[in-house]
Design a protein around this motif. Sequence first.
Motif, PDB file in Angstrom:
ATOM      1  N   ASN A 127      45.311  41.648  31.303  1.00 52.33           N
ATOM      2  CA  ASN A 127      43.857  41.837  31.377  1.00 52.33           C
ATOM      3  C   ASN A 127      43.129  40.669  32.050  1.00 52.33           C
ATOM      4  N   SER A 128      43.778  40.047  33.022  1.00 51.38           N
ATOM      5  CA  SER A 128      43.183  38.882  33.689  1.00 51.38           C
ATOM      6  C   SER A 128      42.465  39.230  34.988  1.00 51.38           C
ATOM      7  N   LEU A 129      42.627  40.464  35.485  1.00 53.46           N
ATOM      8  CA  LEU A 129      42.044  40.852  36.763  1.00 53.46           C
ATOM      9  C   LEU A 129      40.942  41.888  36.585  1.00 53.46           C
ATOM     10  N   ASP A 130      39.857  41.689  37.319  1.00 59.18           N
ATOM     11  CA  ASP A 130      38.792  42.685  37.344  1.00 59.18           C
ATOM     12  C   ASP A 130      39.037  43.738  38.412  1.00 59.18           C
ATOM     13  N   ALA A 131      39.720  43.354  39.491  1.00 59.48           N
ATOM     14  CA  ALA A 131      39.961  44.275  40.597  1.00 59.48           C
ATOM     15  C   ALA A 131      41.154  43.798  41.414  1.00 59.48           C
ATOM     16  N   VAL A 132      41.726  44.735  42.165  1.00 60.38           N
ATOM     17  CA  VAL A 132      42.862  44.450  43.053  1.00 60.38           C
ATOM     18  C   VAL A 132      42.586  45.086  44.407  1.00 60.38           C
ATOM     19  N   PHE A 133      42.862  44.340  45.475  1.00 59.37           N
ATOM     20  CA  PHE A 133      42.864  44.878  46.824  1.00 59.37           C
ATOM     21  C   PHE A 133      44.308  44.980  47.279  1.00 59.37           C
ATOM     22  N   PHE A 134      44.742  46.196  47.612  1.00 58.07           N
ATOM     23  CA  PHE A 134      46.108  46.422  48.100  1.00 58.07           C
ATOM     24  C   PHE A 134      45.969  47.132  49.446  1.00 58.07           C
ATOM     25  N   VAL A 135      45.829  46.336  50.500  1.00 58.54           N
ATOM     26  CA  VAL A 135      45.449  46.839  51.821  1.00 58.54           C
ATOM     27  C   VAL A 135      46.642  46.787  52.765  1.00 58.54           C
ATOM     28  N   MET A 136      47.026  47.920  53.281  1.00 58.46           N
ATOM     29  CA  MET A 136      48.142  48.087  54.220  1.00 58.46           C
ATOM     30  C   MET A 136      49.476  47.625  53.623  1.00 58.46           C
ATOM     31  N   GLY A 137      49.595  47.733  52.302  1.00 59.57           N
ATOM     32  CA  GLY A 137      50.821  47.252  51.684  1.00 59.57           C
ATOM     33  C   GLY A 137      51.550  48.267  50.824  1.00 59.57           C
ATOM     34  N   TYR A 138      50.933  49.414  50.538  1.00 60.90           N
ATOM     35  CA  TYR A 138      51.582  50.369  49.640  1.00 60.90           C
ATOM     36  C   TYR A 138      52.910  50.843  50.219  1.00 60.90           C
ATOM     37  N   MET A 169      41.391  49.366  41.632  1.00 58.00           N
ATOM     38  CA  MET A 169      42.278  48.908  42.699  1.00 58.00           C
ATOM     39  C   MET A 169      41.954  49.680  43.973  1.00 58.00           C
ATOM     40  N   LEU A 170      41.775  48.957  45.071  1.00 58.31           N
ATOM     41  CA  LEU A 170      41.568  49.564  46.378  1.00 58.31           C
ATOM     42  C   LEU A 170      42.912  49.710  47.065  1.00 58.31           C
ATOM     43  N   VAL A 171      43.232  50.921  47.496  1.00 55.10           N
ATOM     44  CA  VAL A 171      44.481  51.190  48.208  1.00 55.10           C
ATOM     45  C   VAL A 171      44.147  51.758  49.590  1.00 55.10           C
ATOM     46  N   ILE A 172      44.511  51.023  50.621  1.00 51.22           N
ATOM     47  CA  ILE A 172      44.332  51.473  52.006  1.00 51.22           C
ATOM     48  C   ILE A 172      45.678  51.387  52.688  1.00 51.22           C
ATOM     49  N   PHE A 237      43.985  56.114  55.173  1.00 44.71           N
ATOM     50  CA  PHE A 237      43.353  56.688  53.985  1.00 44.71           C
ATOM     51  C   PHE A 237      42.848  55.556  53.095  1.00 44.71           C
ATOM     52  N   VAL A 238      41.812  55.866  52.342  1.00 45.32           N
ATOM     53  CA  VAL A 238      41.189  54.882  51.459  1.00 45.32           C
ATOM     54  C   VAL A 238      41.014  55.510  50.078  1.00 45.32           C
ATOM     55  N   PHE A 239      41.651  54.916  49.073  1.00 41.69           N
ATOM     56  CA  PHE A 239      41.522  55.364  47.699  1.00 41.69           C
ATOM     57  C   PHE A 239      41.018  54.213  46.839  1.00 41.69           C
ATOM     58  N   VAL A 240      40.157  54.534  45.904  1.00 41.43           N
ATOM     59  CA  VAL A 240      39.825  53.608  44.814  1.00 41.43           C
ATOM     60  C   VAL A 240      40.343  54.238  43.539  1.00 41.43           C
ATOM     61  N   VAL A 241      41.166  53.488  42.810  1.00 42.39           N
ATOM     62  CA  VAL A 241      41.758  54.031  41.593  1.00 42.39           C
ATOM     63  C   VAL A 241      41.380  53.182  40.389  1.00 42.39           C
ATOM     64  N   LYS A 242      41.290  53.841  39.240  1.00 36.59           N
ATOM     65  CA  LYS A 242      40.918  53.192  37.993  1.00 36.59           C
ATOM     66  C   LYS A 242      42.137  53.052  37.094  1.00 36.59           C
ATOM     67  N   ASN A 243      42.225  51.915  36.448  1.00 35.31           N
ATOM     68  CA  ASN A 243      43.329  51.634  35.537  1.00 35.31           C
ATOM     69  C   ASN A 243      43.089  52.353  34.209  1.00 35.31           C
ATOM     70  N   MET A 244      43.898  53.348  33.932  1.00 35.81           N
ATOM     71  CA  MET A 244      43.727  54.145  32.721  1.00 35.81           C
ATOM     72  C   MET A 244      44.552  53.536  31.586  1.00 35.81           C
ATOM     73  N   LYS A 245      43.934  52.675  30.826  1.00 39.25           N
ATOM     74  CA  LYS A 245      44.620  52.126  29.654  1.00 39.25           C
ATOM     75  C   LYS A 245      43.572  51.763  28.620  1.00 39.25           C
ATOM     76  N   GLU A 246      44.016  51.696  27.386  1.00 40.35           N
ATOM     77  CA  GLU A 246      43.112  51.382  26.269  1.00 40.35           C
ATOM     78  C   GLU A 246      42.653  49.928  26.338  1.00 40.35           C
TER      79      GLU A 246
END
Length: 246
Positions: A127-138, A169-172, A237-246
């Motif tokens: 729980n240390s990150l507010d957001a992640v950029f994962f650009v051209m790496g998936y 998380m941003l996924v491009i 393609f550009v996706f923004v995804v949400k971390n689904m956890k309690e």
Amino acid sequence: MNKAIRLGLIGMIIASLSTTALAQIDLNHPHRSTADKVRDVTSKPLETIALMSIQEGMTVLDLLGGSGYFSELLSQQLGAKGKVLLHNNKAYMPFVGKDLEARLADGSLKNVVRYDREVDQLGLAENSLDAVFFVMGYHDMYHVSPGWKIDDKDLMGQIKKALKPNGLMLVIDHAAPIGSKLAQAQDNHRIDEEFVKTSLKGFGFEIVKQSDLLRNPADTRTNLVFDPAIRGKTDRFVFVVKNMKE
């Protein structure tokens, strides 16, 4: 509420976020390189960052962030109390090390932390990150070459654990033909967006935004992304995804 009204409201919200990003990020800042400014034309960073609702004081991971194109812009957005972890692994250094060092050399990006770690040992606190950029790496999770092999489940598991509940998380990535799954990840550095959608869901993320911002219908989706005819202009393609956890 009918669909047309709902889409109109979504558009207004995105436009508002874009205005916020425009107000806080200076693309003409004197520290930015000529190469970065050229890339702005096709990467559309203001509109891209606006999709993520980045706020001052957040901690953001720029995963396999290369020379730090997005990290420098996020540095402006996050302010003095925020932090960007600019991540790369050893195998990526021969390709980005010189530009990375040049970007960080004068020490002016005080909230950008160079974060050299192997992908199987990121060492991120829960729980240390507010957001992640994962650009051209998936697609790189499914590419194998000497010194480069990534366990997708392990990497995404680490990210999910480190990202706060409902963190984004941003996924491009470079698009491959629909239905091709991983067929082009090895040789052409592309990936099928439908495969990415399915895999992200399997890793415990929910897609909350999709954007055509970086689309290029002239791209056949079959060329090597480094081909001079298409480099920097691929259909993405550009996706923004949400971390689904309690």
